[in-house]
Design a protein around this motif. Structure first.
Motif, PDB file in Angstrom:
ATOM      1  N   THR A   1       0.836  -1.202   0.000  1.00 47.20           N
ATOM      2  CA  THR A   1       0.000   0.000   0.000  1.00 47.20           C
ATOM      3  C   THR A   1       0.871   1.252   0.000  1.00 47.20           C
ATOM      4  O   THR A   1       0.645   2.184  -0.790  1.00 47.20           O
TER       5      THR A   1
ATOM      6  N   ASN B   1       1.321   4.022  -3.107  1.00 45.90           N
ATOM      7  CA  ASN B   1       1.200   5.477  -2.951  1.00 45.90           C
ATOM      8  C   ASN B   1       2.466   6.192  -3.426  1.00 45.90           C
ATOM      9  O   ASN B   1       2.393   7.263  -4.028  1.00 45.90           O
TER      10      ASN B   1
ATOM     11  N   ARG C   1       2.330   6.181  -7.160  1.00 44.23           N
ATOM     12  CA  ARG C   1       1.369   7.211  -7.583  1.00 44.23           C
ATOM     13  C   ARG C   1       2.014   8.593  -7.549  1.00 44.23           C
ATOM     14  O   ARG C   1       1.905   9.362  -8.505  1.00 44.23           O
ATOM     15  N   ASP C   2       2.719   8.896  -6.481  1.00 43.21           N
ATOM     16  CA  ASP C   2       3.408  10.193  -6.377  1.00 43.21           C
ATOM     17  C   ASP C   2       4.476  10.337  -7.459  1.00 43.21           C
ATOM     18  O   ASP C   2       4.646  11.407  -8.033  1.00 43.21           O
TER      19      ASP C   2
ATOM     20  N   ASP D   1      -7.128   8.187  -8.693  1.00 43.80           N
ATOM     21  CA  ASP D   1      -6.402   7.609  -7.553  1.00 43.80           C
ATOM     22  C   ASP D   1      -7.194   6.525  -6.833  1.00 43.80           C
ATOM     23  O   ASP D   1      -6.653   5.473  -6.506  1.00 43.80           O
TER      24      ASP D   1
ATOM     25  N   VAL E   1      -5.103   2.726  -6.944  1.00 44.24           N
ATOM     26  CA  VAL E   1      -4.480   2.042  -5.810  1.00 44.24           C
ATOM     27  C   VAL E   1      -5.134   0.681  -5.586  1.00 44.24           C
ATOM     28  O   VAL E   1      -4.448  -0.308  -5.316  1.00 44.24           O
TER      29      VAL E   1
ATOM     30  N   LEU F   1      -7.017  -0.024   2.971  1.00 46.37           N
ATOM     31  CA  LEU F   1      -7.512   1.271   2.508  1.00 46.37           C
ATOM     32  C   LEU F   1      -8.673   1.791   3.344  1.00 46.37           C
ATOM     33  O   LEU F   1      -9.237   2.837   3.051  1.00 46.37           O
TER      34      LEU F   1
END
Length: 165
Positions: free
Chosen positions: A65, A69, A72-73, A116, A120, A139
């Motif tokens: 997880t 993230n 994603r960044d 997003d 994820v 999540l």
């Protein structure tokens, strides 16, 4: 923290690292397309695990997880950099043919294009192979919401990928 607790945490982290790091870094490399960046992101996830270890119940899903993230960044930053480069190059008279979208769109591109909340969930369930129940816990969503997000993501990706044919 007493010295013996520190040794136990370090020992537990070393074991987790030995068991999960290579697979996490490989998973990340497939997502970012660069092994060096993937190792940086996977290492950063382990540093975060070290800081949060006392609060983490399930280290493997937690690592995936956190890494999702971080990916994603990374994608966001790379998107901003690409947009800035395009703005810079827009003033030049470069004649380059437009890429053929049908040959350049990949599943990774389709995943990146998801919002997003869907991205994820897809990364954790399909790419990290975590069960829906585990994704929901990580999540803090209901299982039904995760299933709906997966359905929505599949629909969107099928549409995106179908448009390239």
């Amino acid at each position: 923290m007493p010295a013996h607790e520190s040794v136990d945490v370090e020992s537990a982290l070393r074991e987790l690292y030995d068991v999960h790091y290579a697979r996490l870094a490989g998973w990340t490399a497939k997502l970012v397309g660069d092994p060096d960046t993937a190792h940086d992101l996977a290492s950063e996830a382990f540093v975060k695990l070290y800081r949060e270890f006392a609060r983490v119940d399930e280290p493997r899903p937690w690592l995936y997880t956190v890494t999702a993230n971080l990916v994603r960044d990374h994608w966001r930053k790379r998107g901003r950099e690409a947009a800035a480069y395009q703005r810079h190059e827009a003033g030049r008279d470069l004649v380059t043919p437009a890429p053929d979208h049908a040959t350049t769109l990949t599943v990774r591109d389709a995943v990146q294009a998801l919002p997003d909340r869907l991205r994820v969930v897809v990364l954790l369930h399909y790419f990290a192979d975590l069960p829906v129940a585990t994704v929901a816990r990580q999540l803090e969503k209901s299982e039904g919401t995760v299933k709906r997000d997966l359905f929505d993501a599949r629909q969107r990706m099928a549409q995106m990928l179908g448009e390239t044919r």
